[in-house]
Scaffold this active site. Sequence first.
Site, PDB file in Angstrom:
ATOM      1  N   ARG A   1      26.782  49.638  28.008  1.00  0.00           N
ATOM      2  CA  ARG A   1      27.711  50.386  27.174  1.00  0.00           C
ATOM      3  C   ARG A   1      28.374  49.442  26.177  1.00  0.00           C
ATOM      4  O   ARG A   1      29.424  49.743  25.630  1.00  0.00           O
ATOM      5  CB  ARG A   1      28.740  51.117  28.045  1.00  0.00           C
ATOM      6  N   ASN A   2      27.747  48.298  25.971  1.00  0.00           N
ATOM      7  CA  ASN A   2      28.287  47.298  25.060  1.00  0.00           C
ATOM      8  C   ASN A   2      27.248  46.894  24.016  1.00  0.00           C
ATOM      9  O   ASN A   2      26.057  47.027  24.254  1.00  0.00           O
ATOM     10  CB  ASN A   2      28.688  46.035  25.846  1.00  0.00           C
TER      11      ASN A   2
ATOM     12  N   GLY B   1      23.454  43.372  36.665  1.00  0.00           N
ATOM     13  CA  GLY B   1      24.114  42.125  36.278  1.00  0.00           C
ATOM     14  C   GLY B   1      25.405  41.919  37.042  1.00  0.00           C
ATOM     15  O   GLY B   1      25.665  42.562  38.059  1.00  0.00           O
ATOM     16  N   ARG B   2      26.218  41.036  36.498  1.00  0.00           N
ATOM     17  CA  ARG B   2      27.504  40.736  37.113  1.00  0.00           C
ATOM     18  C   ARG B   2      28.470  41.895  36.867  1.00  0.00           C
ATOM     19  O   ARG B   2      28.539  42.444  35.782  1.00  0.00           O
ATOM     20  CB  ARG B   2      28.025  39.453  36.473  1.00  0.00           C
ATOM     21  N   ASP B   3      29.214  42.273  37.879  1.00  0.00           N
ATOM     22  CA  ASP B   3      30.232  43.324  37.788  1.00  0.00           C
ATOM     23  C   ASP B   3      29.690  44.596  37.134  1.00  0.00           C
ATOM     24  O   ASP B   3      30.306  45.164  36.231  1.00  0.00           O
ATOM     25  CB  ASP B   3      31.469  42.814  37.021  1.00  0.00           C
ATOM     26  N   HIS B   4      28.537  45.030  37.596  1.00  0.00           N
ATOM     27  CA  HIS B   4      27.884  46.200  37.018  1.00  0.00           C
ATOM     28  C   HIS B   4      28.789  47.435  37.137  1.00  0.00           C
ATOM     29  O   HIS B   4      29.258  47.763  38.214  1.00  0.00           O
ATOM     30  CB  HIS B   4      26.549  46.459  37.729  1.00  0.00           C
TER      31      HIS B   4
END
Length: 385
Positions: free
Chosen positions: A182-183, A274-277
Amino acid sequence: MTAEPHGGTLVDATASRPDEADDLPALTLTDDEYMDLEMLGTGAYSPLDGFLTRADFDNVLEDARLDDGTPWSLPVVFSTEGDVPNQKHALVHDGEIVGSVDVEETWLYDEDRWAREVLGTTDDDHPGVRRIRSLGETLVGGTVELYVESEEAGYERRYTPREARAEFDGNGWHSVVGFQTRNPPHRAHEHLQKCALETVDGLFVHPLVGSTKEGDMDPGVRLHAYDALLDEYYADDRVTLGTLKAPMRYAGPREALFHALVRQNYGCTHFIVGRDHAGVGDYYGSYEAHDYLREFEDELGVEPLYFEYAFYCHACDGMATAKTCSHDDEVRDNPSGTKIRRAGRRGENVSEKLVRPEVWDVIRDELRGESAGSEKTASLRTGGS
Ligand SMILES: [Zn+2]
């Protein structure tokens, strides 16, 4: 050969609108509920063929499973006020009948319990908690039909699961890795995608463009930024960019599993975590989603690919993670979305080690246009994907 749908069968709950629809009692859909109806109708949420009934809802909350034991981590529900008779209802959005629900039951639910079990918090600062609190007092369960798909916004390139599967097959891909985002893309995203793509046939970049939260970047800008990246730095015949119009829940680990299952329904054989999905703020540990998915791994038809946080290392002269680089923090540059947004708003530049210049051109123009007032909301750190 694309992945088998979750639960074995790809649901098709689309139908042409019958004349009798006008005579049915009507229920009104929120924007989020309409998105969910479209996901249900096109099979993106297979094996679900409707809004959850109470037994499924309770099991999803307690065990992240449907009543029959199938893994399913997020409630997909329709809320209203009061009791609704058990019969077929027309579903109305913006004055138009877009589908139907065959109501099986209506019940009162406990919003704190939902928030606690699914989001791990009842804190009103959590956007997912606020979303739950904004719903009606009762939930309505039952199978649905989708009559009308919503209009696509100009930037959208939506695929149904069937369309995505046809495209992957047409490309001759036997394995496809899905990427949720979302980025706008920075070099760490590119690193993850390309590391994964080295081991499979195709990459499905699948940005979520449904309702997100304040501080997230305009979905059209994210799409244009991806276009700029893919045009210049990816092999044309190895990547498909499509949009997913679904609500974001910010449920961290539970949403990571949900995202993986949805991409499995789209035909993906692999999925990047990924990290902190799907995290927000500091509500979830950086690798909590990895641990959570590992518990379900044997029951999934999609293989999660777990990635650590990636950065640019000046000593290595390339993108790396803690797994591949042993250098100190001082020689590492971290391409965080927050840092990039801040630099853009201040009219500063960002190193092309962190963001491709073609991508930066797209997002800098957007960020400069934003008012200084939005700096506050943007400072709430969002997850890595
Ligand atoms: Zn290094």
